[in-house]
Design a protein around this motif. Structure first.
Motif, PDB file in Angstrom:
ATOM      1  N   GLN A 138       0.831  -1.198   0.000  1.00  0.00           N
ATOM      2  CA  GLN A 138       0.000   0.000   0.000  1.00  0.00           C
ATOM      3  C   GLN A 138       0.869   1.253   0.000  1.00  0.00           C
ATOM      4  O   GLN A 138       0.657   2.180  -0.791  1.00  0.00           O
ATOM      5  CB  GLN A 138      -0.919  -0.021   1.245  1.00  0.00           C
ATOM      6  CG  GLN A 138      -1.967   1.087   1.252  1.00  0.00           C
ATOM      7  CD  GLN A 138      -2.785   1.101  -0.046  1.00  0.00           C
ATOM      8  OE1 GLN A 138      -3.361   0.082  -0.415  1.00  0.00           O
ATOM      9  NE2 GLN A 138      -2.778   2.230  -0.765  1.00  0.00           N
ATOM     10  N   THR A 139       1.888   1.236   0.879  1.00  0.00           N
ATOM     11  CA  THR A 139       2.790   2.391   0.943  1.00  0.00           C
ATOM     12  C   THR A 139       3.460   2.596  -0.416  1.00  0.00           C
ATOM     13  O   THR A 139       3.580   3.720  -0.917  1.00  0.00           O
ATOM     14  CB  THR A 139       3.882   2.144   2.018  1.00  0.00           C
ATOM     15  OG1 THR A 139       3.233   1.697   3.188  1.00  0.00           O
ATOM     16  CG2 THR A 139       4.715   3.368   2.290  1.00  0.00           C
ATOM     17  N   MET A 140       3.883   1.493  -0.991  1.00  0.00           N
ATOM     18  CA  MET A 140       4.570   1.570  -2.287  1.00  0.00           C
ATOM     19  C   MET A 140       3.627   2.139  -3.355  1.00  0.00           C
ATOM     20  O   MET A 140       4.033   2.963  -4.183  1.00  0.00           O
ATOM     21  CB  MET A 140       5.033   0.156  -2.662  1.00  0.00           C
ATOM     22  CG  MET A 140       6.101   0.108  -3.676  1.00  0.00           C
ATOM     23  SD  MET A 140       7.620   0.850  -3.045  1.00  0.00           S
ATOM     24  CE  MET A 140       8.677   0.551  -4.428  1.00  0.00           C
ATOM     25  N   LEU A 150       4.204   5.271  -5.706  1.00  0.00           N
ATOM     26  CA  LEU A 150       4.296   5.096  -7.157  1.00  0.00           C
ATOM     27  C   LEU A 150       3.248   5.883  -7.950  1.00  0.00           C
ATOM     28  O   LEU A 150       3.484   6.219  -9.114  1.00  0.00           O
ATOM     29  CB  LEU A 150       4.159   3.613  -7.514  1.00  0.00           C
ATOM     30  CG  LEU A 150       5.397   2.747  -7.286  1.00  0.00           C
ATOM     31  CD1 LEU A 150       5.072   1.286  -7.573  1.00  0.00           C
ATOM     32  CD2 LEU A 150       6.527   3.211  -8.201  1.00  0.00           C
ATOM     33  N   ALA A 151       2.105   6.160  -7.299  1.00  0.00           N
ATOM     34  CA  ALA A 151       1.008   6.780  -8.059  1.00  0.00           C
ATOM     35  C   ALA A 151       1.457   8.055  -8.788  1.00  0.00           C
ATOM     36  O   ALA A 151       1.266   8.172 -10.010  1.00  0.00           O
ATOM     37  CB  ALA A 151      -0.183   7.033  -7.141  1.00  0.00           C
ATOM     38  N   PRO A 152       2.091   9.011  -8.085  1.00  0.00           N
ATOM     39  CA  PRO A 152       2.509  10.223  -8.820  1.00  0.00           C
ATOM     40  C   PRO A 152       3.612   9.934  -9.854  1.00  0.00           C
ATOM     41  O   PRO A 152       3.639  10.541 -10.931  1.00  0.00           O
ATOM     42  CB  PRO A 152       3.034  11.153  -7.718  1.00  0.00           C
ATOM     43  CG  PRO A 152       3.248  10.297  -6.513  1.00  0.00           C
ATOM     44  CD  PRO A 152       2.353   9.112  -6.646  1.00  0.00           C
ATOM     45  N   VAL A 153       4.506   8.969  -9.538  1.00  0.00           N
ATOM     46  CA  VAL A 153       5.583   8.632 -10.488  1.00  0.00           C
ATOM     47  C   VAL A 153       4.963   8.092 -11.768  1.00  0.00           C
ATOM     48  O   VAL A 153       5.327   8.473 -12.882  1.00  0.00           O
ATOM     49  CB  VAL A 153       6.526   7.557  -9.876  1.00  0.00           C
ATOM     50  CG1 VAL A 153       7.650   7.205 -10.843  1.00  0.00           C
ATOM     51  CG2 VAL A 153       7.078   8.000  -8.533  1.00  0.00           C
ATOM     52  N   LEU A 212       1.026   0.540 -11.993  1.00  0.00           N
ATOM     53  CA  LEU A 212       1.766   1.768 -11.666  1.00  0.00           C
ATOM     54  C   LEU A 212       3.267   1.649 -11.918  1.00  0.00           C
ATOM     55  O   LEU A 212       3.978   2.645 -11.928  1.00  0.00           O
ATOM     56  CB  LEU A 212       1.583   2.105 -10.172  1.00  0.00           C
ATOM     57  CG  LEU A 212       0.160   2.358  -9.689  1.00  0.00           C
ATOM     58  CD1 LEU A 212       0.152   2.574  -8.180  1.00  0.00           C
ATOM     59  CD2 LEU A 212      -0.418   3.584 -10.398  1.00  0.00           C
ATOM     60  N   LEU A 213       3.753   0.415 -12.122  1.00  0.00           N
ATOM     61  CA  LEU A 213       5.210   0.223 -12.165  1.00  0.00           C
ATOM     62  C   LEU A 213       5.836   0.879 -13.392  1.00  0.00           C
ATOM     63  O   LEU A 213       5.491   0.533 -14.521  1.00  0.00           O
ATOM     64  CB  LEU A 213       5.538  -1.279 -12.188  1.00  0.00           C
ATOM     65  CG  LEU A 213       5.258  -2.043 -10.901  1.00  0.00           C
ATOM     66  CD1 LEU A 213       5.387  -3.554 -11.140  1.00  0.00           C
ATOM     67  CD2 LEU A 213       6.205  -1.596  -9.792  1.00  0.00           C
ATOM     68  N   MET A 253       7.839  -7.924  -0.969  1.00  0.00           N
ATOM     69  CA  MET A 253       6.503  -7.662  -0.437  1.00  0.00           C
ATOM     70  C   MET A 253       5.450  -8.548  -1.102  1.00  0.00           C
ATOM     71  O   MET A 253       4.346  -8.700  -0.626  1.00  0.00           O
ATOM     72  CB  MET A 253       6.097  -6.201  -0.718  1.00  0.00           C
ATOM     73  CG  MET A 253       7.146  -5.198  -0.344  1.00  0.00           C
ATOM     74  SD  MET A 253       6.758  -3.580  -1.087  1.00  0.00           S
ATOM     75  CE  MET A 253       8.339  -2.768  -0.857  1.00  0.00           C
ATOM     76  N   MET A 254       5.836  -9.091  -2.267  1.00  0.00           N
ATOM     77  CA  MET A 254       4.826  -9.719  -3.134  1.00  0.00           C
ATOM     78  C   MET A 254       4.772 -11.225  -3.042  1.00  0.00           C
ATOM     79  O   MET A 254       5.772 -11.849  -2.711  1.00  0.00           O
ATOM     80  CB  MET A 254       5.176  -9.386  -4.584  1.00  0.00           C
ATOM     81  CG  MET A 254       4.708  -8.047  -5.014  1.00  0.00           C
ATOM     82  SD  MET A 254       4.799  -7.974  -6.794  1.00  0.00           S
ATOM     83  CE  MET A 254       3.819  -9.351  -7.301  1.00  0.00           C
ATOM     84  N   PRO A 255       3.632 -11.819  -3.407  1.00  0.00           N
ATOM     85  CA  PRO A 255       3.610 -13.275  -3.542  1.00  0.00           C
ATOM     86  C   PRO A 255       4.645 -13.696  -4.591  1.00  0.00           C
ATOM     87  O   PRO A 255       4.697 -13.121  -5.683  1.00  0.00           O
ATOM     88  CB  PRO A 255       2.198 -13.569  -4.056  1.00  0.00           C
ATOM     89  CG  PRO A 255       1.392 -12.366  -3.722  1.00  0.00           C
ATOM     90  CD  PRO A 255       2.338 -11.208  -3.724  1.00  0.00           C
TER      91      PRO A 255
END
Ligand code: ATP
Length: 698
Positions: free
Chosen positions: A113-115, A119-122, A154-155, A167-169
Motif C-alpha cells: 500500500q505504501t509503495m 508510485l502513483a505520482p511517479v 503503476l510500475l 513484499m509480493m507473492p
C-alpha cells in the motif's frame, strides 16, 4: 480430521532461537497439538490484516503466527517472532491462494500500500509504464490478482518491480519478471508453471481451500503427519531439506515409479544428493521390513558416511532402514569377491604396485605406472579379455599412440603383472569391481532390487558394470545422480553403451540451495566454453542454473610469491574467524599436496588450528579432489597459479593426442569449479605467481 502444517519460515526461525525459547515453543506446540482442533487458545488480533491470522503465545516476549481457517480444519504454523514483530506481521500480511497456480501465497499488504502511494505520482508523470502492453486478461491468466494488478499498473520500470519483490507473492512476482524480460504470456506461463507439483485448472482452484494450496506448495509449507513427525522436525530444524523439497526435487524423488533406470542431473548444490536420499525414502516406504533391497551408494568412503547420516536423518522407521544398505561401491565389490573366494583381498600401496608392474613389464619398454594405468583405463574399462581385443581397441584419451608391436608388448606385460598380482592375492579396487561384476553375471545372482547412485559422473566403467549386475533390469532398478561439470577423474562413460538406458527418464535440477548467485555466476565461467557431454550422451549446459541466495562477489588476490600469498590467507582466515565463522565451516582447497603442506605449516605458525577436509579438527585443508561432495560456509582456493592449474603432469600434450588434451584441460577446469562451488557464503581465491588461465578476466 484436523491437519497441522508448518511453513519453512517457522522452522528456519525456530532453528535460530535460544534454547530456552525453543523449549517454550515446544511446550506451546504440545499444548496446541493436543487441542488445535478446538483452536481455543489461539488469540485473534483485533486489527489483523487477514482475519485468519492468529497469534500463539510462546513466552512473554515471543509469539507464533498461525493461520487458522474460518471453517475447515487446517492450521498452518507460519512463523515465530519476537512479540512486537509478530503483531506487526499479523497486522501487515495477507494470505491467499494463487488464482492460476493454486499455490499458497503471502504478501505484505501494508508495504505494498505504501509503495502504491509512492508510485502513483511517479506513474502519472511517466510517459509509459512497464506493463502497458500487457492486457489485464493476460495478467489474470498468469495468476496476477486484483490487489496486485493495481500496483502492477503503476510500475514504471524493472527497477521498481525488483523493489517490490520481498513484499509480493513469489509466484506472481516470477510471472511479472518473466513478462518484463520479454517473454510472451505463453512463455511466461511455461516459466511459472514449470515448478508446479500438480497442474490444476483455474476453475478447480478454491481460493479458500488452504489445504489444497499447501499441498501444491511443498517447497514452502508441508503437512505434519503427527506429533512425532513434528518432534523430529523441531529436533533437527537446520535440516530443512528433510521437509521442504523444491517442487522439482519432489517431483523427481517421489514419482511413483520409473519404468527403468532414471537419472537426476543439475549444477553443484542443486540438491541431487538430497533428491537421491528422498528417492531412497520413497522406495523404502514401499516395503515394511526384510533383508536389504535398496543400495544407496557412491564412490568413496568419506562420501558414503555422509550419505548414511543423511539417510538416517530422513528415515526413522527401523523396518524401512533395514531395507537399505548404504555403502560405497568398493565395499560392495569387495564383499562379492571375497565371499566368492573365501578369503580377504590385499590392496598394496600404489608405489608397491607400480614396482610390481615395473618388474613384470621390464622388457616392455614402458614404465610400471604407464602399464598399470593402461590396464585400468583401457583393458579393464573396455573389459578386454584377449590380445586381439586389445590390439583392435581404441585408446581414446590415453595420449601417445602405440604401434601394434608396442601393444603386443603391453599386452604381455599386462598378463605377466596380473598373474603376479593373482599369486600374491593383490588387487586394485577397479579390478575388484570388474571381478565382482563378472561373478554376478556368471551366477545370475542379483543382490538388490533398487540401486541409487550418487556422484555418478566419476565412476569407472567397471563400476558401472558392477552396478548393472547388482539389480535385475526393471522398473526403478537404478536411480542415478550426477553432474558432468563436476567430472574430475578420467572416466568418460556412456551409460547406453553399458546397457543402462536413461533416455526419457533424465531430469534436471536448476536451483542451487548452497551457493549464492554471485558465487555461481562467477564459478560457471571457470568451466570455459567447451560443450560437456552427460552420462546420457547428450550435451549438458548450466544456462538455467540459478540461486535465490545473494551475497558478496568472490574475490581474487594476486601475489608474486607464495609466502606473501600465504600471509594474506592467514589474514583472510582470521577475518572469517573474527566474524564468528566456526573454524570447521572454513575450507581451504589447493591443487597439490605440496601446496597443502605449505598452507598447513603457515596456519600452524599463525596458531590457526587446522586439519584434513573431512574430519578436521579446526579449519579444513585439502586437495581439490578431496573437496568433492563437501560444503563450507567460507572457501579459500589457494595457489591458483598458471603452473598449478592446469597441472602440467596431468595434461596430455596437444601434439600427442588433441582429444585427450582437451579432456584433460576440461577436467582441470572442473576441479577448480568443484572447489569453488563448495562455498555457501564467501569465496576467496589467490595465486602466488602468474594467475591460472582459467581465472576469468575481470
Ligand atoms: N529442498 C532443500 N531445502 C533446504 N536445503 C536443501 C534442499 N535441497 C538441498 N539443500 C541443501 O543444499 C545443499 C546442497 O545439496 P546437495 O548436496 O544435495 O546438492 P548436490 O546437487 O548433490 O551438490 P554437489 O553436486 O555440489 O555435491 C545441502 O546443504 C543441502 O542440505
Amino acid at each position: 480430521m484436523p491437519q497441522l502444517a508448518i511453513d519453512k519460515d517457522f522452522l528456519t526461525r525456530y532453528a535460530k532461537l535460544e534454547k530456552r525459547v525453543q523449549k517454550a515453543v515446544d511446550e506451546a506446540l504440545d499444548k496446541f497439538a493436543d487441542t488445535y482442533y478446538a483452536g481455543g487458545h489461539l488469540e485473534k488480533v483485533a486489527d489483523a490484516r487477514d482475519p485468519r491470522a492468529r497469534s500463539l503465545r510462546i513466552t512473554q516476549n515471543y509469539r507464533g503466527v498461525v493461520l487458522a481457517p474460518e471453517q475447515g480444519d487446517t492450521y498452518l504454523l507460519v512463523t515465530v517472532l519476537p512479540h512486537d514483530e509478530a503483531y506487526a506481521y499479523i497486522r501487515n500480511k495477507r494470505f491467499s491462494v494463487n488464482r492460476a497456480l493454486g499455490v499458497l501465497e503471502i504478501r505484505d499488504e501494508a508495504q505494498l500500500q505504501t509503495m502504491s502511494d509512492v508510485l502513483a505520482p511517479v506513474a502519472a508523470a511517466a510517459e509509459s509504464r512497464l506493463f502497458d502492453h500487457v492486457p489485464d486478461k493476460h495478467l489474470t491468466q498468469l495468476g496476477i490478482d486484483d490487489r496486485t494488478l493495481s500496483i502492477v499498473r503503476l510500475l514504471p520500470d524493472e527497477g521498481h518491480l525488483d523493489a517490490i519483490q520481498s513484499m509480493m507473492p513469489a509466484a506472481q512476482h516470477n510471472a511479472l519478471v518473466a513478462l518484463a524480460s520479454g517473454m510472451t504470456p505463453e512463455e511466461a506461463w511455461a516459466e511459472v508453471s514449470k515448478d508446479l507439483v500438480e497442474a490444476v485448472a483455474p476453475e478447480e482452484i478454491d481460493p479458500e481451500d488452504l489445504t489444497a494450496a499447501i499441498r501444491r506448495t511443498p517447497g514452502q509449507a508441508v503437512f505434519v503427519e503427527g506429533p512425532e513427525s513434528l518432534r523430529e522436525m523441531l529436533d533437527t530444524p537446520f535440516d530443512l531439506w528433510r521437509v521442504f523439497l523444491h517442487p522439482q526435487q519432489r517431483r523427481i524423488a517421489y514419482r511413483r515409479s520409473y519404468n527403468g533406470p532414471a537419472m537426476v542431473t543439475g549444477g553443484a548444490g542443486t540438491g541431487k544428493t538430497v533428491t537421491a536420499v528422498h528417492r531412497v525414502a520413497h522406495l523404502a516406504a514401499g516395503y515394511d521390513s526384510g533383508p536389504p533391497q535398496i543400495l544407496l551408494t557412491t564412490f568413496t568412503k568419506t562420501l558414503d558416511a555422509a550419505l548414511r547420516s543423511q539417510m538416517e536423518l530422513l528415515i526413522k522407521d527401523p523396518g524401512q532402514r533395514d531395507r537399505i544398505d548404504v555403502r560405497n561401491l568398493d565395499k560392495v565389490a569387495y564383499e562379492v569377491v571375497s565371499r566368492e573366494r573365501g578369503t580377504t583381498l590385499k590392496f598394496p600401496r600404489s608405489r608397491e604396485l607400480e614396482r610390481l608392474w615395473d618388474e613384470a613389464g621390464a622388457d616392455s619398454g614402458f614404465s610400471g605406472a604407464f602399464l598399470l594405468s593402461e590396464w585400468e583405463q583401457v583393458v579393464l574399462a573396455q573389459d578386454l579379455r584377449t590380445e586381439r581385443g586389445y590390439l583392435e581397441a581404441q585408446r581414446r584419451g590415453r595420449g601417445n599412440r602405440l604401434s601394434a608391436d608396442q601393444k603386443q608388448r603391453v599386452w604381455r606385460a599386462v598378463l605377466a603383472a596380473t598373474e603376479r598380482m593373482a599369486q600374491a592375492n593383490q588387487w586394485t579396487f577397479t579390478q575388484v569391481a570388474a571381478e565382482a561384476a563378472d561373478i554376478l553375471n556368471r551366477t545370475g545372482e542379483r543382490l538388490y532390487t533398487h540401486v541409487v547412485v550418487d556422484e555418478a559422473q566419476d565412476l569407472h566403467p567397471a563400476k558401472w558394470r558392477l552396478i548393472r549386475a547388482l539389480v535385475p533390469e526393471g522398473p526403478d532398478d537404478l536411480f542415478i545422480a550426477g553432474d558432468p561439470h563436476q567430472r574430475i577423474y578420467d572416466h568418460r562413460v556412456s551409460l547406453a553403451a553399458l546397457g543402462i538406458n536413461v533416455r526419457g527418464r533424465s531430469r534436471k535440477l536448476t536451483v542451487s540451495y548452497r551457493s549464492t548467485q554471485e558465487i555461481l555466476s562467477w564459478a560457471v565461467r571457470l568451466l570455459g566454453a567447451a560443450p560437456i557431454t552427460g552420462l546420457d550422451d547428450l550435451e549438458d549446459g548450466l544456462e538455467t542454473y540459478i540461486s535465490p541466495l545473494h551475497g558478496r562477489r568472490p574475490v581474487v588476490h594476486g601475489f608474486t610469491e607464495r609466502t606473501a600469498e600465504l600471509d594474506a590467507l592467514v589474514g583472510q582466515i582470521n577475518g572469517w574467524l573474527e566474524q564468528g565463522v566456526e573454524a570447521d565451516s572454513i575450507g581451504i582447497a589447493v591443487r597439490t599436496r605440496s601446496v597443502a603442506d605449505s598452507v598447513t605449516a603457515r596456519l600452524r605458525e599463525a596458531d590457526i588450528d587446522n586439519g584434513p577436509l573431512v574430519d578436521g579438527p579446526g579449519v579444513r585443508v585439502g586437495t581439490m579432489h578431496g573437496m568433492k561432495g563437501l560444503e563450507f560456509r567460507c572457501v579459500a582456493v589457494v595457489g591458483v597459479d598458471a603452473d598449478l592449474l592446469p597441472l602440467k603432469t596431468q595434461v596430455t600434450d596437444r601434439t600427442e593426442d588433441p582429444v585427450a588434451h582437451g579432456h584433460d584441460l576440461q577436467r582441470e577446469r572442473n576441479l577448480l569449479f568443484v572447489s569453488c562451488t563448495r562455498a555457501r557464503d564467501a569465496l576467496y581465491l589467490s595465486h602466488g605467481g602468474d594467475p591460472s588461465p582459467f581465472l576469468p578476466a575481470k
